[in-house]
Design an enzyme around this catalytic site. Structure first.
Site, PDB file in Angstrom:
ATOM      1  CG  HIS A 168      -5.642   4.758  10.731  1.00  0.00           C
ATOM      2  ND1 HIS A 168      -4.585   5.212  11.475  1.00  0.00           N
ATOM      3  CD2 HIS A 168      -5.111   4.033   9.725  1.00  0.00           C
ATOM      4  CE1 HIS A 168      -3.444   4.786  10.930  1.00  0.00           C
ATOM      5  NE2 HIS A 168      -3.747   4.067   9.870  1.00  0.00           N
ATOM      6  CB  CYS A 207      -4.885  -1.295   8.028  1.00  0.00           C
ATOM      7  SG  CYS A 207      -3.772   0.022   7.603  1.00  0.00           S
ATOM      8  CB  CYS A 264      -0.494   3.819   7.693  1.00  0.00           C
ATOM      9  SG  CYS A 264      -2.040   3.001   7.455  1.00  0.00           S
ATOM     10  NE  ARG A 296      -0.241  -3.350   6.041  1.00  0.00           N
ATOM     11  CZ  ARG A 296      -1.539  -3.620   5.844  1.00  0.00           C
ATOM     12  NH1 ARG A 296      -2.428  -3.316   6.758  1.00  0.00           N
ATOM     13  NH2 ARG A 296      -1.932  -4.196   4.728  1.00  0.00           N
ATOM     14  CB  SER A 329       3.988   1.216   7.788  1.00  0.00           C
ATOM     15  OG  SER A 329       3.312   0.013   7.464  1.00  0.00           O
ATOM     16  CD  GLU A 359      -1.641   2.404   1.012  1.00  0.00           C
ATOM     17  OE1 GLU A 359      -2.289   3.125   0.248  1.00  0.00           O
ATOM     18  OE2 GLU A 359      -0.650   2.813   1.613  1.00  0.00           O
ATOM     19  CB  CYS A 418      -4.647   3.033   5.694  1.00  0.00           C
ATOM     20  SG  CYS A 418      -4.179   1.544   4.821  1.00  0.00           S
ATOM     21  CB  CYS A 447       0.399  -0.093   5.425  1.00  0.00           C
ATOM     22  SG  CYS A 447      -1.242   0.418   4.953  1.00  0.00           S
TER      23      CYS A 447
END
Lengths: 549, 322
Positions: A73, A69, A533, A463, A486, A19, A66, A530
């Site tokens: 958030h 995922c 993020c 993640r 990430s 991502e 994101c 990702c």
């Protein structure tokens, strides 16, 4: 392929099947990586955008950090605001949130393995040479599920038709085309993985649908709010039954196909279980008891070095972010509540500034976060289900405990976590169903926003450890900060020059063919990067505000 | 192969022909309906799509969250694997493509030199502040790369609200000065088809692609959206509309009225200002936000992150301290 071991620089930009936008730069000596730099390539500035908005609205905005995922958030933001208010959502709302988060994590792991990662190991073109009967026998053996040869024959025929048509589409220019020495699956193994690649596309759609029953849609849920959830409609018996049917179908695929494919991988690529190492591991707790808010099903902690058996409790006060190697004006390392950021793009320079990401550190050290960290922490504490399943995978692949600290170990940890989590979902679903049967269930509770408060939300997401930090003033968002997995895993070096988790993990990786460095992709992908993020990180609470030109 | 395997194989082959053909025709019929045509038009669409070569699609990612790509993965008619194996040739898409780095760049160069042309899909906004350094791919700014790729395309689709109008990163104060594809490509005289939504419904994407392939450019509204999918408001098609008409509003999310599925207007629903087909197309084939008790946030409208916010209250109170 090079005749002798390569020495020189390799840049992979863009890293695909992730991502977001990431560049990986490595220095190779005699065919082995001896230095690495991870550079995130996009900046969006979401924290500054939410400044001044109603705290209860922020989850809508930051959810858009994101779409992979997706929802994590949103949930973490809601937790931060509820924490600031001293509010506890009704237990049934927490159960619904558990089900949403659990299906999200499993969905994410599945898509990661098959659609973002498996093409690093599976030569799809080579699957055309397979004997489907032998492949079915192999698939049945590793998955413990009866796989009819006809199924694999159909897939093979479809792949052949696709390849013969001459338009390779998303497979064009793949590193495996024309053969690659680092791709070592047999034609039958390739066919099994290719068939599951396609099957998993349909399974992921169903897990997402199951999630949407509670979430209103997927990606980007809409039913979770500060105060609880809104999906009364999902508590009807036929809706819970719909969820259960989808869940059972997906669980079967995960317990058999996903598990079996990791056995194939571990057996055939023992060397990938010997590189990709990092040093320290950290994650947060999650899936707390919905009534008491205690006893998390995922129990966080820190594991220093590879000292299995010695797990430390996590102290969030020890989190700091370093700025000196990102494209930001310099400042001292700071705890998220005190962060200062002033973006300053100066061009790519690995010896200086080289990323839009900041560098989070725990007690000044780089730590890896995510499924491997969680499973190692659980393994280290002797949590039975994790130990049993991790050991079973190692035994099936004839690997040793030390092989868990590796690229394939990271990938296997995701599978083990999916199996464990899917098993646990049943209990939460039963609990929710019992409550729904007993009468009207409270899933939302009214609240009052304080004028002044601050709060933090922690979440153990796909993640790794995600945290959101909010400061409320005059009932509005005065400061908002997100420290995301990430960034921990794929950020740049810290002020002391210590490399991040992914930078550590790349050092020591072999590279057989510098033009097609699949070994680098394997390790980078094993973190499931990702980047959207990790690159919005802009701490709006400092003394200096964003420079608007 | 032994005799048993051959038997299994023959049977499987027969099944495959039957099943995939059936799926494909079902998909074409579904598309026909989505396009407002008779289902019998499905056969005609099927013939148009069964040409020798699959149309090439080049899918670029800008300042985005990949939620639009994720939405595409949730397709059922057709399944995503059918879309990329049998319907179009997905010649560049960083999220799923096998190639990386130089090999990915080479795939892109090959795709945009394809003599048969290609359709360009862009997901995400384009950062323009400081010459666009806030978003780069392969050392090139998104602004420069997308201009090159979209400039040569047969048609451009802006996938999602970010590509259509700038989206989340363009919300005030728009730190990276992100803009939508239409605004960025205006100097080239290119107007994309906008498919807003956060995410857009993947059904609208497939319907648009099929329309382009079979009947050309769909009729667009003043915001660049196909009227086929964005011609009516969410409110007009809402299953809770009868409650609205009777003045039956849920006063709070914890109320009995909320439990009973009354209108969410007073809880901040933006359905009356939002053009999209969520109530009829559904998400994930099973629900949509209002059915699940969540007010519409207006995610397919230009500038909704500022203009329709705050989302936490009745729009008539919006002026208070917005």
């Amino acid at each position: 392929m090079a005749d002798k071991a390569y020495t020189g620089r390799i840049v992979v930009d863009p890293v695909t099947r992730i991502e977001g936008h990431l560049k990986i730069d490595v220095s190779v000596k005699n065919g082995v990586v001896d230095n690495a730099w991870s550079s995130t390539q996009l900046f969006r500035g979401l924290e500054i955008i939410v400044k001044g908005r109603p705290p209860e609205d922020v989850h809508n905005y930051v959810q858009r950090a994101c779409g992979v995922c997706t929802t994590t958030h949103s949930l973490t933001s809601i937790r931060a605001v509820e924490n600031a208010m001293g509010f506890k959502a009704p237990p049934a709302a927490e159960l619904v949130r558990h089900l949403i988060l659990a299906t999200l994590i499993v969905h994410d792991h599945l898509v990661h393995f098959y659609h973002l990662h498996s093409l690093d190991f599976c030569d799809v073109a080579n699957a055309l040479k397979a004997d489907p009967v032998a492949a079915a026998k192999l698939a049945s053996e590793v998955s413990g599920r009866d796989v009819p040869p006809g199924d694999l024959f159909v897939v093979q025929g479809r792949l052949k038709k696709f390849v013969d048509a001459g338009q390779l589409g998303w497979l064009d220019n793949a590193y495996f085309l024309g053969g690659h020495p680092a791709y070592r699956l047999s034609p039958e193994e390739n066919l099994v993985l290719a068939a599951n690649y396609i099957e998993a596309l349909r399974v992921q759609m169903k897990i997402a649908r199951a999630m949407a029953i509670f979430a209103g849609k997927n990606p980007h849920s809409q039913t979770m709010r500060v105060g609880g959830v809104t999906c009364y409609e999902a508590l009807r018996p036929e809706r819970l039954a719909e969820f259960r049917a989808l869940y059972e179908e997906c669980r079967t695929f995960i317990n058999h196909n996903y598990l079996g494919d990791l056995t194939i991988l571990g057996r055939r690529y023992p060397e990938v279980a010997s590189y990709g190492r990092t040093t320290n591991y950290m994650d947060f707790s999650d899936f707390h008891d919905p009534e008491t808010g205690k006893d998390p099903f995922f129990r966080g902690g820190v594991l220093w070095g590879h000292a299995i058996g010695k797990t430390e409790e996590l102290d969030p006060a020890q989190i700091q972010e370093h700025l000196s190697r990102g494209w930001y004006k310099p400042g001292p390392p700071a705890h998220p509540y005190d962060g200062v950021t002033d973006p300053d793009y100066t061009g790519y320079d690995p010896s200086g500034h080289y990323s839009w990401s900041k560098a989070p550190r725990y007690k000044g050290e780089a730590v890896e976060t995510g499924a491997l960290a969680r499973r190692l922490i659980a393994y280290s504490r002797g949590e039975k289900e994790t130990v049993t399943r991790m050991d079973a995978w190692l035994a099936a692949c004839k690997l040793k405990q030390e092989n868990l600290f590796s690229t394939v170990g990271r990938t296997a940890a995701r599978m083990v976590e999916s199996v464990i989590l899917m098993n646990r979902v049943q209990g939460w679903l039963n609990d929710l169903e019992d409550r729904a049967k007993a009468g009207p269930v409270e899933i939302y509770r009214e609240w009052t926003m304080p004028d002044e408060a601050r709060g933090v939300g922690f979440c153990a997401v796909t993640r790794g450890g995600l945290s959101h930090w909010i400061r409320i003033e005059k009932g509005k968002t005065a400061n908002y900060q997100m420290v995301v997995p990430s960034t921990w895993n794929l950020g740049p070096r810290c002020d002391k020059g210590k490399p991040s988790a992914v930078e550590q993990s790349l050092m020591g990786n072999p590279v057989l063919d510098p033009d097609r460095p699949v070994e680098l992709l394997r390790t980078v992908h094993s973190f499931d990067p990702c980047i959207a993020c990790s690159v919005h990180v802009l701490h709006a609470g400092g003394k200096r505000s964003f420079r608007i030109l | 192969m032994n005799a048993l395997a051959q038997l299994v194989a023959r049977r499987a082959e027969a099944d495959e022909r039957g099943v995939s053909r059936r799926d494909f025709l079902k998909f074409c019929g579904m598309v026909a309906v989505a396009m407002g045509l008779e289902a019998s038009m499905g056969a005609q669409i099927a013939r148009a799509l069964e040409g020798k070569k699959k149309p090439s699609v080049v899918y670029m990612h800008g300042a985005e969250c990949t939620g639009c790509t994720e939405a595409l993965l949730r397709l059922v008619d057709p399944y995503f694997d059918v879309l990329i194996m049998e319907v179009v040739s997905l010649d560049y898409c960083e999220t799923v493509m096998a190639a990386a780095g130089h090999a990915a760049h080479a795939a892109l160069q090959k795709a945009i030199r394809n003599p048969d042309g290609y359709f360009c899909v862009i997901e995400g906004a384009i950062p323009t502040r400081d010459g666009g350094v806030y978003g780069q791919v392969g050392g090139q700014t998104m602004l420069s790369l997308f201009t090159e790729v979209a400039g040569k395309a047969k048609g451009v689709i802006a996938m999602g609200s970010c590509a259509s109008y700038g989206g989340i990163q363009a919300a005030a104060p728009n730190p990276s000065r992100a803009i939508g594809v239409g605004a960025a490509l205006k100097p080239l005289g290119i107007a994309p088809i906008n498919l807003p939504g956060c995410p857009p419904n993947p059904v609208n994407f497939v319907g648009t692609v099929v329309h382009l392939l079979t009947k050309g450019l769909p009729d667009l509204d003043t915001s660049g959206r196909p009227k086929l999918f964005y011609g009516k408001t969410v409110h007009d098609m809402c299953e809770r509309r009868p409650h609205f008409d009777k003045g039956e509003f849920a006063p709070t999310f914890s109320s009995q009225q909320a439990r009973d599925g009354w209108c969410l207007h007073k809880l901040g629903c933006r359905g009356p200002w939002t053009y999209n087909n969520c109530p009829t197309a559904l998400f994930n084939q099973t629900t949509w936000p209002v059915r699940s008790g969540a007010p519409c946030i207006g995610c397919s409208e230009p500038g909704f992150w500022d203009q329709l916010a705050p989302f936490n209250r009745d729009v008539r109170e919006k002026g208070d301290d917005a």
